[in-house]
Motif scaffolding. Structure first.
Motif, PDB file in Angstrom:
ATOM      1  N   UNK A 125       0.840  -1.208   0.000  1.00 28.74           N
ATOM      2  CA  UNK A 125       0.000   0.000   0.000  1.00 28.74           C
ATOM      3  C   UNK A 125       0.875   1.259   0.000  1.00 28.74           C
ATOM      4  N   UNK A 126       2.130   1.116   0.431  1.00 31.51           N
ATOM      5  CA  UNK A 126       3.040   2.271   0.439  1.00 31.51           C
ATOM      6  C   UNK A 126       3.831   2.375  -0.861  1.00 31.51           C
ATOM      7  N   UNK A 127       4.144   1.228  -1.479  1.00 27.68           N
ATOM      8  CA  UNK A 127       4.921   1.269  -2.720  1.00 27.68           C
ATOM      9  C   UNK A 127       4.289   0.327  -3.753  1.00 27.68           C
ATOM     10  N   UNK A 128       3.127   0.784  -4.274  1.00 32.38           N
ATOM     11  CA  UNK A 128       2.363  -0.087  -5.179  1.00 32.38           C
ATOM     12  C   UNK A 128       3.109  -0.466  -6.458  1.00 32.38           C
ATOM     13  N   UNK A 129       3.785   0.497  -7.058  1.00 30.02           N
ATOM     14  CA  UNK A 129       4.346   0.201  -8.385  1.00 30.02           C
ATOM     15  C   UNK A 129       5.510  -0.783  -8.339  1.00 30.02           C
ATOM     16  N   UNK A 130       6.441  -0.668  -7.373  1.00 27.98           N
ATOM     17  CA  UNK A 130       7.464  -1.724  -7.289  1.00 27.98           C
ATOM     18  C   UNK A 130       6.842  -3.108  -7.062  1.00 27.98           C
ATOM     19  N   UNK A 131       5.764  -3.170  -6.281  1.00 29.41           N
ATOM     20  CA  UNK A 131       5.115  -4.468  -6.055  1.00 29.41           C
ATOM     21  C   UNK A 131       4.560  -5.034  -7.354  1.00 29.41           C
ATOM     22  N   UNK A 132       3.843  -4.177  -8.085  1.00 30.24           N
ATOM     23  CA  UNK A 132       3.221  -4.659  -9.321  1.00 30.24           C
ATOM     24  C   UNK A 132       4.299  -5.035 -10.335  1.00 30.24           C
ATOM     25  N   UNK A 133       5.312  -4.196 -10.454  1.00 31.24           N
ATOM     26  CA  UNK A 133       6.359  -4.460 -11.446  1.00 31.24           C
ATOM     27  C   UNK A 133       7.124  -5.729 -11.098  1.00 31.24           C
ATOM     28  N   UNK A 134       7.535  -5.848  -9.868  1.00 32.79           N
ATOM     29  CA  UNK A 134       8.323  -7.015  -9.462  1.00 32.79           C
ATOM     30  C   UNK A 134       7.491  -8.297  -9.585  1.00 32.79           C
ATOM     31  N   UNK A 135       6.345  -8.307  -8.949  1.00 37.02           N
ATOM     32  CA  UNK A 135       5.598  -9.567  -8.877  1.00 37.02           C
ATOM     33  C   UNK A 135       5.009  -9.965 -10.224  1.00 37.02           C
ATOM     34  N   UNK A 136       4.440  -9.004 -10.946  1.00 43.45           N
ATOM     35  CA  UNK A 136       3.829  -9.368 -12.230  1.00 43.45           C
ATOM     36  C   UNK A 136       4.927  -9.581 -13.279  1.00 43.45           C
ATOM     37  N   UNK A 137       5.867  -8.643 -13.356  1.00 45.20           N
ATOM     38  CA  UNK A 137       6.925  -8.755 -14.373  1.00 45.20           C
ATOM     39  C   UNK A 137       7.722 -10.038 -14.220  1.00 45.20           C
ATOM     40  N   UNK A 138       8.198 -10.306 -13.022  1.00 42.78           N
ATOM     41  CA  UNK A 138       9.016 -11.509 -12.812  1.00 42.78           C
ATOM     42  C   UNK A 138       8.190 -12.780 -12.979  1.00 42.78           C
ATOM     43  N   UNK A 139       6.953 -12.736 -12.525  1.00 44.65           N
ATOM     44  CA  UNK A 139       6.097 -13.918 -12.658  1.00 44.65           C
ATOM     45  C   UNK A 139       5.828 -14.234 -14.118  1.00 44.65           C
ATOM     46  N   UNK A 176     -14.614 -18.150   2.715  1.00 47.91           N
ATOM     47  CA  UNK A 176     -14.404 -17.751   1.321  1.00 47.91           C
ATOM     48  C   UNK A 176     -14.066 -18.974   0.472  1.00 47.91           C
ATOM     49  N   UNK A 177     -14.918 -19.278  -0.483  1.00 49.64           N
ATOM     50  CA  UNK A 177     -14.675 -20.409  -1.387  1.00 49.64           C
ATOM     51  C   UNK A 177     -14.026 -19.904  -2.674  1.00 49.64           C
ATOM     52  N   UNK A 178     -13.683 -20.846  -3.545  1.00 48.84           N
ATOM     53  CA  UNK A 178     -12.941 -20.509  -4.761  1.00 48.84           C
ATOM     54  C   UNK A 178     -13.746 -19.628  -5.714  1.00 48.84           C
ATOM     55  N   UNK A 179     -15.077 -19.661  -5.607  1.00 51.25           N
ATOM     56  CA  UNK A 179     -15.887 -18.850  -6.530  1.00 51.25           C
ATOM     57  C   UNK A 179     -16.160 -17.435  -6.004  1.00 51.25           C
ATOM     58  N   UNK A 180     -15.543 -17.070  -4.888  1.00 47.44           N
ATOM     59  CA  UNK A 180     -15.667 -15.695  -4.376  1.00 47.44           C
ATOM     60  C   UNK A 180     -15.109 -14.719  -5.429  1.00 47.44           C
ATOM     61  N   UNK A 181     -15.745 -13.557  -5.538  1.00 50.19           N
ATOM     62  CA  UNK A 181     -15.283 -12.567  -6.520  1.00 50.19           C
ATOM     63  C   UNK A 181     -13.868 -12.101  -6.163  1.00 50.19           C
ATOM     64  N   UNK A 182     -12.985 -12.123  -7.157  1.00 55.38           N
ATOM     65  CA  UNK A 182     -11.622 -11.619  -6.951  1.00 55.38           C
ATOM     66  C   UNK A 182     -11.663 -10.102  -7.073  1.00 55.38           C
ATOM     67  N   UNK A 183     -11.320  -9.440  -5.963  1.00 51.24           N
ATOM     68  CA  UNK A 183     -11.421  -7.971  -5.890  1.00 51.24           C
ATOM     69  C   UNK A 183     -10.342  -7.507  -4.910  1.00 51.24           C
ATOM     70  N   UNK A 184      -9.079  -7.497  -5.358  1.00 49.94           N
ATOM     71  CA  UNK A 184      -7.977  -7.270  -4.418  1.00 49.94           C
ATOM     72  C   UNK A 184      -8.092  -5.940  -3.690  1.00 49.94           C
ATOM     73  N   UNK A 185      -7.695  -5.949  -2.424  1.00 50.80           N
ATOM     74  CA  UNK A 185      -7.735  -4.728  -1.625  1.00 50.80           C
ATOM     75  C   UNK A 185      -6.367  -4.088  -1.519  1.00 50.80           C
ATOM     76  N   UNK A 186      -5.381  -4.637  -2.244  1.00 52.57           N
ATOM     77  CA  UNK A 186      -4.021  -4.101  -2.160  1.00 52.57           C
ATOM     78  C   UNK A 186      -3.279  -4.435  -3.456  1.00 52.57           C
ATOM     79  N   UNK A 187      -2.234  -3.660  -3.763  1.00 52.52           N
ATOM     80  CA  UNK A 187      -1.422  -3.982  -4.942  1.00 52.52           C
ATOM     81  C   UNK A 187      -0.813  -5.382  -4.851  1.00 52.52           C
ATOM     82  N   UNK A 188      -0.487  -5.832  -3.649  1.00 53.69           N
ATOM     83  CA  UNK A 188       0.027  -7.201  -3.506  1.00 53.69           C
ATOM     84  C   UNK A 188      -0.995  -8.208  -4.026  1.00 53.69           C
ATOM     85  N   UNK A 189      -2.246  -8.085  -3.542  1.00 54.79           N
ATOM     86  CA  UNK A 189      -3.296  -8.989  -4.007  1.00 54.79           C
ATOM     87  C   UNK A 189      -3.499  -8.861  -5.512  1.00 54.79           C
ATOM     88  N   UNK A 190      -3.438  -7.632  -6.005  1.00 54.77           N
ATOM     89  CA  UNK A 190      -3.599  -7.382  -7.445  1.00 54.77           C
ATOM     90  C   UNK A 190      -2.540  -8.123  -8.259  1.00 54.77           C
TER      91      UNK A 190
END
Ligand code: UFG
Length: 335
Positions: free
Chosen positions: A85-99, A131-145
């Motif tokens: 929540x403090x550094x959203x863009x490094x989280x998104x770049x690192x986790x999504x890019x590397x993944x 929470x089951x697997x069919x719960x709506x995916x609606x992340x509350x943080x960049x990490x979850x995103x």
């Protein structure tokens, strides 16, 4: 012939326990970890360790060229909800890019199976109840995103390239190896159970309770704590289940414990009082995250051995008490 797996983040908390479980069943393991948050001493003898950054394309190519892997397990990621929540863009770049780079390399090198470490942080505003697997995916943080994005990428890699994936959404991983070889050592530590244990052991002043005005019975956040060894077992079972096709499982015990419950459990197990103070909410924290894990139980026969909060706390306490310096105390002085 023994199966050979590539495990990114295998020197981290959950990854190291999964490596232990894979080795115990006679599989070969190569760990790929930059040791930015993982520990050399958390990689048990028997596993190969490649120290490299997932963002290093040449290192990633080299490891895939070095062996033919049956499975890629992907744990390496930045993983703190509050931090994201403090550094959203490094989280998104690192986790999504590397993944994405890893999934792409796995497909290009003919790997058939992929296991993703995902998270309950996908569910930012759960509708209430387990929470089951069919719960709506609606992340509350960049990490979850970032994890939601990788889940979607794996769905496409499955549809177009036939890559089979097991997506395991952990609720709150906790506890430690019952044999005492491995434990939780984050620097700095931000997770509730180790911090409460440190407060009880007098290694820190007091634990801050983040928010006492949530819509829960005692006003503090409720989480579903799951023993890391039970999580490791779930990975092995989910991997075997891939012979039927891709799977997504929510992984918890189905029991919710508040922050105050955790403080009481640590006091009970440790036989000490826990100094604590009431503090403001931490941004990004949903009030209640409890898993419905009926699907993995039904499809794989998974049964948690350490479902009880006291058992989880007892193993975490034993490791933390024995390792005041974490893995640093396990290193020969020359390393
Ligand atoms: N908490 C405190 N004081 C602290 C630390 C935590 O009150 O000093 C509270 C938090 O506000 C939260 C609960 O304790 O309500 C658990 O917090 P953790 O930091 O231990 O764990 P999180 O629930 O934030 O996150 C963990 C993992 C994530 C994962 C998530 C899924 O770190 O990677 O569980 O539920 F996504």
């Amino acid at each position: 012939m023994a199966r050979h797996h590539l495990v990114t983040g295998g020197a981290g908390f959950v990854g190291s326990h999964v490596v232990a479980a894979l080795l115990a069943q006679g599989d070969r393991v190569s760990v790929f970890d930059d040791l930015s948050t993982g520990h050399r001493a958390a990689v048990l003898p028997g596993a190969e360790l490649v120290v490299a950054d997932l963002a290093d394309a040449a290192a990633l190519e080299a490891v895939f060229a070095s062996a033919r892997f049956d499975t890629v397990f992907h744990f390496a990621a930045l993983s703190l909800v509050g931090d994201s929540m403090r550094q959203p863009l490094p989280y998104l770049r690192n986790n999504i890019g590397n993944g994405l780079a890893l999934i792409d390399a796995a497909v290009r090198h003919g790997v058939q199976r992929f296991v993703l470490s995902s998270t309950a942080a996908l569910f930012g505003r759960p509708s209430g109840g387990p929470i089951a697997e069919n719960e709506v995916v609606d992340p509350g943080s960049p990490y979850g995103e970032s994890k939601a994005a990788l889940e979607r990428a794996l769905a496409w890699a499955g549809r177009i390239h036939g890559l089979r994936s097991a997506i395991l959404r952990y609720f709150n991983a906790a506890g430690a190896d019952p044999a005492g070889r491995l434990g939780e050592d984050h620097r700095p530590e931000t997770h509730l159970i180790p911090l409460v244990i440190d407060a009880a052991l007098g290694r820190r002043d007091a634990i801050a309770v983040f928010g006492t005005d949530y819509d829960t019975p005692d006003g503090t956040c409720i989480r579903d704590y799951i023993h890391v060894t039970d999580l490791a077992t779930a990975h092995l079972l989910a991997l075997d289940r891939l012979s039927h096709g891709s799977v997504t499982y929510n992984l918890g015990n189905g029991a919710g414990h508040s922050v105050r419950d955790v403080i009481r459990a640590v006091a009970r197990i440790g036989g000490r009082t826990v100094p604590h103070r009431l503090d403001a909410r931490r941004p990004g924290d949903p009030a209640r995250l409890v898993a419905a894990s009926g699907l993995i139980r039904a499809e794989t026969g998974w049964q948690p051995r350490y479902a009880d909060l006291d058992a989880i706390v007892a193993h975490a306490w034993a490791w933390r008490e024995a390792h005041p310096l974490g893995y640093r105390g396990d290193m020969p002085p020359s390393v």
